[in-house]
Every structure is written in C-alpha cells, then in structure tokens.
Design a protein around this motif. Structure first.
Motif, mmCIF file in Angstrom:
data_model
loop_
_atom_site.group_PDB
_atom_site.id
_atom_site.type_symbol
_atom_site.label_atom_id
_atom_site.label_comp_id
_atom_site.label_asym_id
_atom_site.label_seq_id
_atom_site.Cartn_x
_atom_site.Cartn_y
_atom_site.Cartn_z
ATOM 1 N N ASP A 16 0.817 -1.217 0.000
ATOM 2 C CA ASP A 16 0.000 0.000 0.000
ATOM 3 C C ASP A 16 0.848 1.265 0.000
ATOM 4 O O ASP A 16 0.594 2.198 -0.752
ATOM 5 C CB ASP A 16 -0.929 0.038 1.220
ATOM 6 C CG ASP A 16 -2.170 -0.817 1.014
ATOM 7 O OD1 ASP A 16 -2.430 -1.205 -0.149
ATOM 8 O OD2 ASP A 16 -2.859 -1.100 1.999
ATOM 9 N N GLU A 17 1.859 1.302 0.883
ATOM 10 C CA GLU A 17 2.638 2.525 1.074
ATOM 11 C C GLU A 17 3.683 2.751 -0.026
ATOM 12 O O GLU A 17 4.014 3.892 -0.340
ATOM 13 C CB GLU A 17 3.345 2.504 2.436
ATOM 14 C CG GLU A 17 2.404 2.556 3.621
ATOM 15 C CD GLU A 17 1.763 3.919 3.816
ATOM 16 O OE1 GLU A 17 2.036 4.856 3.049
ATOM 17 O OE2 GLU A 17 0.970 4.039 4.764
ATOM 18 N N ASN A 20 1.878 0.940 -4.288
ATOM 19 C CA ASN A 20 0.685 1.658 -4.742
ATOM 20 C C ASN A 20 0.746 3.168 -4.504
ATOM 21 O O ASN A 20 -0.262 3.854 -4.630
ATOM 22 C CB ASN A 20 -0.573 1.088 -4.059
ATOM 23 C CG ASN A 20 -0.773 -0.374 -4.415
ATOM 24 O OD1 ASN A 20 -0.383 -0.831 -5.482
ATOM 25 N ND2 ASN A 20 -1.383 -1.117 -3.504
ATOM 26 N N SER A 21 1.918 3.687 -4.172
ATOM 27 C CA SER A 21 2.055 5.107 -3.864
ATOM 28 C C SER A 21 1.946 5.965 -5.128
ATOM 29 O O SER A 21 2.459 5.611 -6.183
ATOM 30 C CB SER A 21 3.412 5.371 -3.205
ATOM 31 O OG SER A 21 3.585 6.758 -3.001
ATOM 32 N N SER A 22 1.285 7.104 -4.979
ATOM 33 C CA SER A 22 1.160 8.050 -6.101
ATOM 34 C C SER A 22 2.332 9.021 -6.147
ATOM 35 O O SER A 22 2.445 9.821 -7.070
ATOM 36 C CB SER A 22 -0.155 8.823 -5.969
ATOM 37 O OG SER A 22 -0.175 9.518 -4.741
ATOM 38 N N VAL A 23 3.206 8.969 -5.146
ATOM 39 C CA VAL A 23 4.396 9.832 -5.096
ATOM 40 C C VAL A 23 5.641 8.952 -4.968
ATOM 41 O O VAL A 23 5.544 7.785 -4.578
ATOM 42 C CB VAL A 23 4.325 10.838 -3.909
ATOM 43 C CG1 VAL A 23 3.165 11.803 -4.081
ATOM 44 C CG2 VAL A 23 4.243 10.106 -2.575
ATOM 45 N N LYS A 54 5.251 15.485 -0.662
ATOM 46 C CA LYS A 54 5.800 15.385 -2.024
ATOM 47 C C LYS A 54 6.336 13.991 -2.322
ATOM 48 O O LYS A 54 6.272 13.521 -3.450
ATOM 49 C CB LYS A 54 6.921 16.410 -2.220
ATOM 50 C CG LYS A 54 6.436 17.852 -2.243
ATOM 51 C CD LYS A 54 7.574 18.797 -2.535
ATOM 52 C CE LYS A 54 8.022 19.422 -1.230
ATOM 53 N NZ LYS A 54 9.215 20.215 -1.286
ATOM 54 N N LYS A 56 7.254 9.984 -0.125
ATOM 55 C CA LYS A 56 7.164 9.214 1.115
ATOM 56 C C LYS A 56 8.555 8.710 1.477
ATOM 57 O O LYS A 56 9.349 8.361 0.602
ATOM 58 C CB LYS A 56 6.246 8.006 0.947
ATOM 59 C CG LYS A 56 4.790 8.357 0.802
ATOM 60 C CD LYS A 56 3.971 7.075 0.733
ATOM 61 C CE LYS A 56 2.511 7.369 0.494
ATOM 62 N NZ LYS A 56 1.740 6.108 0.364
ATOM 63 N N ASN A 84 9.304 4.588 -7.854
ATOM 64 C CA ASN A 84 8.453 5.548 -8.549
ATOM 65 C C ASN A 84 7.442 4.733 -9.342
ATOM 66 O O ASN A 84 7.826 3.808 -10.058
ATOM 67 C CB ASN A 84 9.291 6.449 -9.461
ATOM 68 C CG ASN A 84 8.635 7.787 -9.696
ATOM 69 O OD1 ASN A 84 7.601 8.105 -9.119
ATOM 70 N ND2 ASN A 84 9.219 8.582 -10.565
ATOM 71 N N ASN A 85 6.164 5.049 -9.189
ATOM 72 C CA ASN A 85 5.089 4.300 -9.850
ATOM 73 C C ASN A 85 5.188 2.804 -9.573
ATOM 74 O O ASN A 85 4.968 1.982 -10.460
ATOM 75 C CB ASN A 85 5.108 4.560 -11.368
ATOM 76 C CG ASN A 85 4.929 6.036 -11.674
ATOM 77 O OD1 ASN A 85 4.081 6.692 -11.081
ATOM 78 N ND2 ASN A 85 5.724 6.544 -12.585
ATOM 79 N N GLY A 86 5.548 2.446 -8.344
ATOM 80 C CA GLY A 86 5.577 1.055 -7.928
ATOM 81 C C GLY A 86 6.802 0.274 -8.347
ATOM 82 O O GLY A 86 6.943 -0.904 -8.022
#
Length: 109
Positions: A16-17, A20-23, A54, A56, A84-86
């Motif tokens: 999840d962290e 699947n992070s968007s940053v 900005k 994690k 970046n992007n998983g």
C-alpha cells in the motif's frame, strides 16, 4: 523522532505505502546493530520532513522483515531503494549524505 514522518514499513503495509504510492518513495533498509545505518537514520528523519506531501520516506528493519529484504535482494545495509510508480528506479548501497538522497528524490518529483 518526534517530528518524524518516516513510515515504518513491514509485510502488512509495504504494498500500500510503496508499490501503490502516487508519489516517489525512499525506502531505507536498516538494522539496530548496523553502525552505518545509525548514521543514515537522522538523515532519513530530516528527509521525511523536507519532502512531506511530495514524497514518502519509509524504513524496513531487515531483522524483522526478512521477506521484503530478500524480495528486493538487499544483501548489505544500509541499502536505500527509490520507488516511482511502484517500480524500483534507483538503489544506493552504503551510507550516503543528505544532499545525495535529496538530489535523487528531486529527480523523481
């Protein structure tokens, strides 16, 4: 550690962290007994504040999370992975300076 925004990563939240992070995500693989890891910890804490909102910043204790360490082939610590992007996009093995890590994170933003 009181102002730290560092995410403690383990089996339950890694996907999840991080994946699947968007940053962008910096993940510090470390252990209590590792001297160079102790030098990196305050830098990781500072980065978590500098990049709040900005990027994690997380850390994985390799003694408690061997499965994650093995999955990413972390052979020596400290190892810092950048996602970046998983996807893992960069790997730094050994203690580096705050400017080193800052430059890499900025390149991913």
């Amino acid at each position: 550690m009181s102002n730290s925004n560092v995410i403690i990563l383990d089996e339950s939240n890694f996907e999840d962290e991080v994946i699947n992070s968007s940053v962008p995500v910096l993940v510090d693989f470390w252990a209590e007994w590792c001297g160079p890891c102790q030098m990196v910890l305050p830098i990781v804490d500072e980065l978590s504040t500098d990049f709040k909102g900005k990027a994690k910043i997380g850390k994985v204790n390799v003694d408690e999370n061997r499965t994650i360490a093995m999955k990413y082939r972390v052979m020596s610590i400290p190892t810092v992975l950048f996602f970046n992007n998983g996807e893992e996009v960069r790997r730094e093995v050994g203690a580096k300076t705050k400017p080193d890590y800052t430059t890499i994170i900025n390149s991913l933003l």
